[in-house]
Design a protein around this motif. Sequence first.
Motif, PDB file in Angstrom:
ATOM      1  N   THR A 260       0.835  -1.203   0.000  1.00  0.00           N
ATOM      2  CA  THR A 260       0.000   0.000   0.000  1.00  0.00           C
ATOM      3  C   THR A 260       0.871   1.254   0.000  1.00  0.00           C
ATOM      4  N   THR A 261       1.989   1.200   0.723  1.00  0.00           N
ATOM      5  CA  THR A 261       2.909   2.332   0.750  1.00  0.00           C
ATOM      6  C   THR A 261       3.402   2.649  -0.657  1.00  0.00           C
ATOM      7  N   LEU A 262       3.725   1.617  -1.413  1.00  0.00           N
ATOM      8  CA  LEU A 262       4.198   1.817  -2.778  1.00  0.00           C
ATOM      9  C   LEU A 262       3.101   2.463  -3.627  1.00  0.00           C
ATOM     10  N   LEU A 263       1.875   1.970  -3.477  1.00  0.00           N
ATOM     11  CA  LEU A 263       0.753   2.521  -4.246  1.00  0.00           C
ATOM     12  C   LEU A 263       0.540   3.993  -3.904  1.00  0.00           C
ATOM     13  N   ARG A 264       0.636   4.306  -2.608  1.00  0.00           N
ATOM     14  CA  ARG A 264       0.403   5.690  -2.185  1.00  0.00           C
ATOM     15  C   ARG A 264       1.529   6.618  -2.637  1.00  0.00           C
ATOM     16  N   HIS A 265       2.719   6.045  -2.865  1.00  0.00           N
ATOM     17  CA  HIS A 265       3.783   6.843  -3.478  1.00  0.00           C
ATOM     18  C   HIS A 265       3.433   7.169  -4.922  1.00  0.00           C
ATOM     19  N   ILE A 266       2.874   6.175  -5.618  1.00  0.00           N
ATOM     20  CA  ILE A 266       2.526   6.417  -7.023  1.00  0.00           C
ATOM     21  C   ILE A 266       1.433   7.477  -7.109  1.00  0.00           C
ATOM     22  N   ALA A 267       0.473   7.431  -6.154  1.00  0.00           N
ATOM     23  CA  ALA A 267      -0.600   8.424  -6.136  1.00  0.00           C
ATOM     24  C   ALA A 267      -0.081   9.793  -5.705  1.00  0.00           C
ATOM     25  N   GLY A 268       1.013   9.794  -4.945  1.00  0.00           N
ATOM     26  CA  GLY A 268       1.595  11.056  -4.506  1.00  0.00           C
ATOM     27  C   GLY A 268       1.291  11.418  -3.067  1.00  0.00           C
ATOM     28  N   PHE A 269       0.677  10.499  -2.299  1.00  0.00           N
ATOM     29  CA  PHE A 269       0.363  10.807  -0.906  1.00  0.00           C
ATOM     30  C   PHE A 269       1.610  10.803  -0.023  1.00  0.00           C
ATOM     31  N   TYR A 270       2.627  10.076  -0.438  1.00  0.00           N
ATOM     32  CA  TYR A 270       3.886  10.084   0.310  1.00  0.00           C
ATOM     33  C   TYR A 270       4.992  10.632  -0.570  1.00  0.00           C
ATOM     34  N   GLU A 271       5.941  11.323   0.076  1.00  0.00           N
ATOM     35  CA  GLU A 271       7.143  11.725  -0.640  1.00  0.00           C
ATOM     36  C   GLU A 271       8.219  10.699  -0.338  1.00  0.00           C
ATOM     37  N   PRO A 272       8.881  10.171  -1.376  1.00  0.00           N
ATOM     38  CA  PRO A 272       9.915   9.165  -1.112  1.00  0.00           C
ATOM     39  C   PRO A 272      11.153   9.809  -0.482  1.00  0.00           C
ATOM     40  N   ASP A 273      11.890   8.995   0.294  1.00  0.00           N
ATOM     41  CA  ASP A 273      13.166   9.486   0.831  1.00  0.00           C
ATOM     42  C   ASP A 273      14.232   9.465  -0.255  1.00  0.00           C
ATOM     43  N   GLY A 274      14.081   8.556  -1.212  1.00  0.00           N
ATOM     44  CA  GLY A 274      15.045   8.485  -2.304  1.00  0.00           C
ATOM     45  C   GLY A 274      14.399   7.809  -3.496  1.00  0.00           C
ATOM     46  N   GLY A 275      14.960   8.028  -4.683  1.00  0.00           N
ATOM     47  CA  GLY A 275      14.433   7.386  -5.872  1.00  0.00           C
ATOM     48  C   GLY A 275      13.453   8.270  -6.614  1.00  0.00           C
ATOM     49  N   ALA A 276      12.894   7.723  -7.705  1.00  0.00           N
ATOM     50  CA  ALA A 276      12.033   8.539  -8.554  1.00  0.00           C
ATOM     51  C   ALA A 276      10.914   7.696  -9.149  1.00  0.00           C
ATOM     52  N   ILE A 277       9.819   8.387  -9.530  1.00  0.00           N
ATOM     53  CA  ILE A 277       8.696   7.729 -10.195  1.00  0.00           C
ATOM     54  C   ILE A 277       8.461   8.442 -11.522  1.00  0.00           C
ATOM     55  N   PHE A 278       8.367   7.683 -12.605  1.00  0.00           N
ATOM     56  CA  PHE A 278       8.128   8.257 -13.929  1.00  0.00           C
ATOM     57  C   PHE A 278       6.802   7.774 -14.480  1.00  0.00           C
ATOM     58  N   PHE A 279       5.994   8.708 -15.030  1.00  0.00           N
ATOM     59  CA  PHE A 279       4.856   8.334 -15.865  1.00  0.00           C
ATOM     60  C   PHE A 279       5.330   8.591 -17.288  1.00  0.00           C
ATOM     61  N   ASP A 280       5.427   7.534 -18.124  1.00  0.00           N
ATOM     62  CA  ASP A 280       6.118   7.640 -19.408  1.00  0.00           C
ATOM     63  C   ASP A 280       7.485   8.263 -19.151  1.00  0.00           C
ATOM     64  N   ASP A 281       7.774   9.417 -19.795  1.00  0.00           N
ATOM     65  CA  ASP A 281       9.090  10.013 -19.596  1.00  0.00           C
ATOM     66  C   ASP A 281       9.069  11.147 -18.595  1.00  0.00           C
ATOM     67  N   GLU A 282       7.896  11.377 -17.974  1.00  0.00           N
ATOM     68  CA  GLU A 282       7.774  12.523 -17.083  1.00  0.00           C
ATOM     69  C   GLU A 282       8.086  12.108 -15.643  1.00  0.00           C
TER      70      GLU A 282
END
Lengths: 360, 564
Positions: free
Chosen positions: A43-65
């Motif tokens: 669930t934590t991973l899903l909420r990162h994708i939704a943007g409810f959590y800010e990651p401590d490190g790393g990045a999330i891309f939608f296509d190239d954005e």
Amino acid sequence: MVSISIRHLTKKFGGQAVLSDVNLEIEKGELFFLLGPSGCGKTTLLRHIAGFYEPDGGAIFFDDEDVTDLPVHRRGTGMMFQSYALWPHLSVAQNVAFGLEERKRPRAEIDQRVNEVLDLVQLGGMGARRIQQLSGGQQQRVALARALVIRPRCLLLDEPLSNLDAKLRMEMRSEIRRICKEFGLTGIYVTHDRDEALSMADRLAIMDGGRLAQVGSPDEIYKNPASRMVAEFIGEANFIEGRVIRESSRPGQYDVDCGFATLRSRPNNDEWRPVQGQAVQLAVRPEAMTFGDVRDSPNRFPGRIISTTYLGATVQYVLQVTDEILMKVCEMNPRDIRVPSRRDDVMGMCSVADLVMLRK
Amino acid sequence: MSTNLSRVVFSSMLIFFACFFVFPIWSTVKSAFLTQSGSFTLEYVSEVFLNEIYRDGLMNAFSIAFWTTVGCLIVALPLAFCYVRFEFPGKTLLNSLVLIPMILPPFVGAIGVKAMLGQAGAVNSFLAAFGLMDPAHPIDWLGEGQMLGIVIMEVLHLYPILYLNAAAALANIDPALEEAATSFGCNPVRRFWRVTLPLIMPGVFAGGTIVFIWAFTELGVPLVFDYSRVTSVQIFSAIKDLSGNPFPYALVVVMLVLSTLIYGVSKWFFGSSSSGGGGRATTARETVVLPMRTGIACACGFALVTFLAVIPHLGVLFLAVAQDWYGTVFPEALTLTHYRDALGHELTLSSISNSLKYSAAATLVDLVLGVAVAYVVVRTRIKGRQILDAMAMLPLAVPGLVMAFGFLAMTRDGQMFDWLMIGENPVLVLVIAYSVRRLPYVVRSASAGFQQVSPSLEEAAQNLGATPERALWRITLPLVAPNLIAGAMLAFAFAMLEVSDSMILAAQSAHYPITKAIYSLISSLGNGPNIAAALGVWAMMFLAVTFISAALILGKRLGALFRA
């Protein structure tokens, strides 16, 4: 629709790592499942994708954005919450229209799209109802409609079916999958229900302790689990400890000394070449085991049945092979039900393909 | 709400509390320990204990508080027990009625008691009429027994606090704990002493502490009874002989320390174990349906307590319509002139409009602060948010008199906040004082609201494209609106009837709020008391309307606001 790329994602809550270096590629239009025991970080991973959590490190891309720093309301994901999160002070139609209103669409377009999507989830004509007047299944459909109507870049589903009864759950499984496929939606679906994952997923990831334990199609993961944890989580399994003796005459098959017998097994992935003397673990599913005595089968061993459990469609036996080794065996609706015995009077068997070798 | 905004809210709240809660208390404390030349001294505080008059006042305040608490226990415990355990006719209605005294200002009620217990009052007339008393030698109920009058008045006002706390504690007990005792052969009476009572003690004590501190520092009631041998009144009288006198400050400090001590001791004894037996109830409790006769007796008990509690206010009502009430059980001739006079009197109109202004402004401040504090405490993970929560609730435990004095001290000429007192006009100070003191009600009801609204409702709105602020505005605020309205109503009503700050901070009659106007009318000659009573009736009607609306909006949740 977007593809989603998760790169080196790390998150700690109060010093406790809940996601450690998660890397994942989800393709456009794919229905992807995150599966794992509670507290594994799905669930934590899903909420990162939704943007409810800010990651401590790393990045999330939608296509190239790179969307890592994009706030929730600008990400354009459509989320279905476990509790549905329908707003009790708004009607069904108002709930569904909310996202379009926030996007400042003209009223006529909003009304038209709301009606369309309510029809799609078979709630046509129920727009004026209050949320409290709906059954659990109907509320679920409103939540789905609300997420779909904004034409999200991806659909995020957080255990959406866990509050429904078994029959409704079955119906909604195929419904959700149908809608995702019809619209070519990229969907990420969190669940701890392995049947849900196996029956609906294009691909799935098993998570354990904040890491991805294995990523693959349902069939790959079921047949070639990467670890004991995965094998156990995705279904029932028997495990036997042993040491590799040699590669057998057939390439890709190895003879393993298990103490009570020498069994022939195949590694869980093609790149792995076990070496002589290596300690390994063999896994076999209960339904892959049979009773019988076929001479030239390499994997057979005598034992006695010590318990029989009748489950209707199947019968489960516990086969005692040695003092320590007990194996579960499952027969589909057998003509004769075997009874427990005091002597080693049956032979347990399984094919080489079904006896999978895991690293220890 | 974004993290940055939450931080801004958090820090501005801390500053507000530092300025208007901590600083006033600190100003009082400082004045009690500094000589005119600015050096530290213990002389003033020790003088409080050495001077017989002050010592006497403390002892009296203590015994009033003690007997009030005992009285409340005797009244409230049986009622609470009956309410939780039994089913009887009219239960729901009686449960609400029994809470009425909570909202009736005891300060106003005291006027009625005085009228009825005076030497030529209703009680003596009643006794004389039945030949139980010699009319030539009337009993002076209030002369020797002022303290009794005060205790009765306060018990009748404060028992609902204990009732609510005890009822909550009783309802929280897991029935299985009592069933277990019975299964080991414990009879119901022994079970009550050995299992039930120990389990509800934390709740009862929490309520008892509030009652005790409230009675210990109560100013209005002894003032109306003209009882000067009690600390709160001594403090009040001492401010009249001007700012140089450090003794009122020393008295306030002693009072504050004793209150805090009492609060601390009760927390220490019953600290975290307030859950009533630990954990959730495992089985549902069945309330016993009482047989007809016992049930009616039970209902009568409730009715009797309610009746006794409203007698003082009935007295006020009579006094307000009495042309002449002297030496008779009921007023002889009835008149409505006092109401008219009350509305015509220069003091009343200005005081009503003052009170409305002050209270409305304070309520607005409370709404903004209360929502902000509750939101930060319930919805964010900012470090130290519990401190904010504790601070916002603390004014409940600090006597109003202490706060009022602090405000007085910090707005004296030459002090840091003297600009708050615009000339002689106390409007800013009173608004701030009211809002700090009434903030707990708004914070508590707003927090309850936020807790009931799942955060995922707001998350869903954000997910669909609403900014955090818009999500708060469109989703959460409409959903917690009933709580906010109710909390604001309570804050407003209590601000209208605030005694300590109003008495001490409003110096000129043009700035008097209702309570101070009533007080000054009581002691004026002629039909002053009648006009005061009429003004009191207006105030009570106003309060009743407010509370009934709040109760209708909040339903059962109203009671939770008064729990410790």
